[in-house]
Design an enzyme around this catalytic site. Structure first.
Site, PDB file in Angstrom:
ATOM      1  N   VAL A   1       0.948  -1.358  -0.156  1.00  0.00           N
ATOM      2  CA  VAL A   1      -0.084  -0.186   0.100  1.00  0.00           C
ATOM      3  C   VAL A   1       0.787   1.184   0.108  1.00  0.00           C
ATOM      4  O   VAL A   1       0.242   2.299  -0.237  1.00  0.00           O
ATOM      5  CB  VAL A   1      -0.823   0.143   1.439  1.00  0.00           C
ATOM      6  CG1 VAL A   1      -2.191  -0.706   1.117  1.00  0.00           C
ATOM      7  CG2 VAL A   1       0.042  -0.311   2.381  1.00  0.00           C
ATOM      8  N   LYS A   2       2.137   1.207   0.340  1.00  0.00           N
ATOM      9  CA  LYS A   2       3.285   2.195   0.205  1.00  0.00           C
ATOM     10  C   LYS A   2       2.408   3.484   1.097  1.00  0.00           C
ATOM     11  O   LYS A   2       2.658   4.531   0.345  1.00  0.00           O
ATOM     12  CB  LYS A   2       3.483   2.476  -1.230  1.00  0.00           C
ATOM     13  CG  LYS A   2       4.223   1.597  -1.961  1.00  0.00           C
ATOM     14  CD  LYS A   2       4.788   1.756  -3.115  1.00  0.00           C
ATOM     15  CE  LYS A   2       5.345   0.550  -3.896  1.00  0.00           C
ATOM     16  NZ  LYS A   2       4.071  -0.341  -4.453  1.00  0.00           N
ATOM     17  N   ARG A   3       2.263   3.356   2.193  1.00  0.00           N
ATOM     18  CA  ARG A   3       1.740   4.592   2.886  1.00  0.00           C
ATOM     19  C   ARG A   3       2.658   5.146   3.566  1.00  0.00           C
ATOM     20  O   ARG A   3       3.819   4.799   4.043  1.00  0.00           O
ATOM     21  CB  ARG A   3       0.422   3.837   3.965  1.00  0.00           C
ATOM     22  CG  ARG A   3      -0.498   3.450   3.406  1.00  0.00           C
ATOM     23  CD  ARG A   3      -1.482   4.030   2.535  1.00  0.00           C
ATOM     24  NE  ARG A   3      -2.769   3.676   2.431  1.00  0.00           N
ATOM     25  CZ  ARG A   3      -3.302   3.603   1.252  1.00  0.00           C
ATOM     26  NH1 ARG A   3      -2.702   3.938   0.234  1.00  0.00           N
ATOM     27  NH2 ARG A   3      -4.630   2.921   0.827  1.00  0.00           N
TER      28      ARG A   3
END
Ligand SMILES: O=c1ccn([C@@H]2O[C@H](COP(=O)(O)O)[C@@H](O)[C@H]2O)c(=O)[nH]1
Length: 279
Positions: free
Chosen positions: A95-97
């Site tokens: 999700v590369k948050r």
């Protein structure tokens, strides 16, 4: 709960060092003879779970391909996560948050708190607001046996202009990320819970990955042009911590479960050979 690093170490010892991504691209749905809608998404994911859930150490759903169908797509993601857990796979949600710390705390609750419907074993995170801003994720992960993989040297060609930029102390942005994650893993055995994303496509960059102490997720294999044979040049003395990750290379062997299994077995054999190789 046991730490994510311990669980990952055991999973790769049992099932082999391999992560397979679930990236239901529109083109793949079409190749599998599935409609580009929630029904097609569901059938795609069910097939991947059936084929690989009890076989591959880590499965990495790419959140974007679920989010594009809105709430129904996120529902399929939740169901896929549950099925993967039941089948014994570790789930790494890509999700590369990243955000300011108070918002990162909400992301941590969404993905790393076992009471959340979207609870997974680990997530990917972006350090662009500073590695320190991700602290709530690290704390929640540590409390509940989760993991966080922070982007360091990404597999895409556009990444290097940012990641290789140097700060006042002469270190690159990537090396700063590497060093901060290494500190979080200090003393963890057999493997820390805080990992890095380092693309298999980046070549010999001169970055020191030998003291990270946590897992090194290596995307970029297969469809992006990286091969298992490249892992040695990229990871050098850190090969033991590498978790190779393939999405389209394996998914393209569908739609049959046996095709997916054969492809996963093939890339795992390649990776085992590459990771074990000595001069
Ligand atoms: O540096 C990065 C970080 C993440 N990814 C993600 O991995 C998969 C790669 O898919 P392939 O089909 O194996 O190329 C995809 O979900 C990316 O978003 C990456 O490629 N590089």
């Amino acid at each position: 709960m046991e730490s994510f690093g311990t669980r990952l170490h055991r999973a790769t010892a049992r099932r082999g060092p391999l992560c397979v991504g679930i990236d239901p691209h529109p083109g793949l749905l079409a190749r599998w003879g599935l409609p580009d809608d929630v029904t097609g998404l569901t059938r795609f994911c069910d097939t991947v779970v059936e084929a690989l859930g009890d076989r591959v150490a880590v499965v990495k759903p790419q959140s974007a391909f679920f989010e594009r169908f809105g709430a129904h797509g996120v529902g399929v993601l939740e169901s896929t996560i549950r099925q993967l857990h039941s089948a014994g796979a570790l789930v790494l949600l890509d999700v590369k948050r990243g955000d300011i710390g108070s918002t990162v705390a909400a992301y941590a609750s969404a993905y790393l708190d076992p009471s959340s419907p979207m609870y997974v074993d680990a997530i990917t995170a972006s350090p662009f607001l500073g590695v320190g801003s991700l602290a709530p994720m690290f704390e929640t992960a540590a409390t509940h046996g989760g993991g966080v993989f922070v982007l360091a040297l990404t597999s895409n060609p556009e990444g290097s202009s940012v990641q290789h930029a140097r700060g006042a102390d002469g270190r690159t942005v990537a090396q700063t990320v590497i060093d901060e994650i290494a500190q979080l893993n200090a003393g963890a055995q057999p493997l820390g819970s805080f990992g890095l994303v380092v693309g298999a496509t980046v070549g010999e960059t001169g970055h020191d990955l030998s003291r990270v102490g946590g897992p090194l997720l290596a995307p970029g294999l297969g469809a992006q042009g990286g091969s298992a044979a490249d892992l040695r040049a990229v990871f050098g003395g850190a090969l033991a911590a590498v978790l190779p990750s393939y999405s389209r290379e394996v998914l393209g062997a569908g739609p049959t479960a046996s095709g997916l299994r054969d492809a996963a077995d093939r890339v795992l054999a390649d990776c085992r050979a590459a990771l074990a190789a000595t001069d």
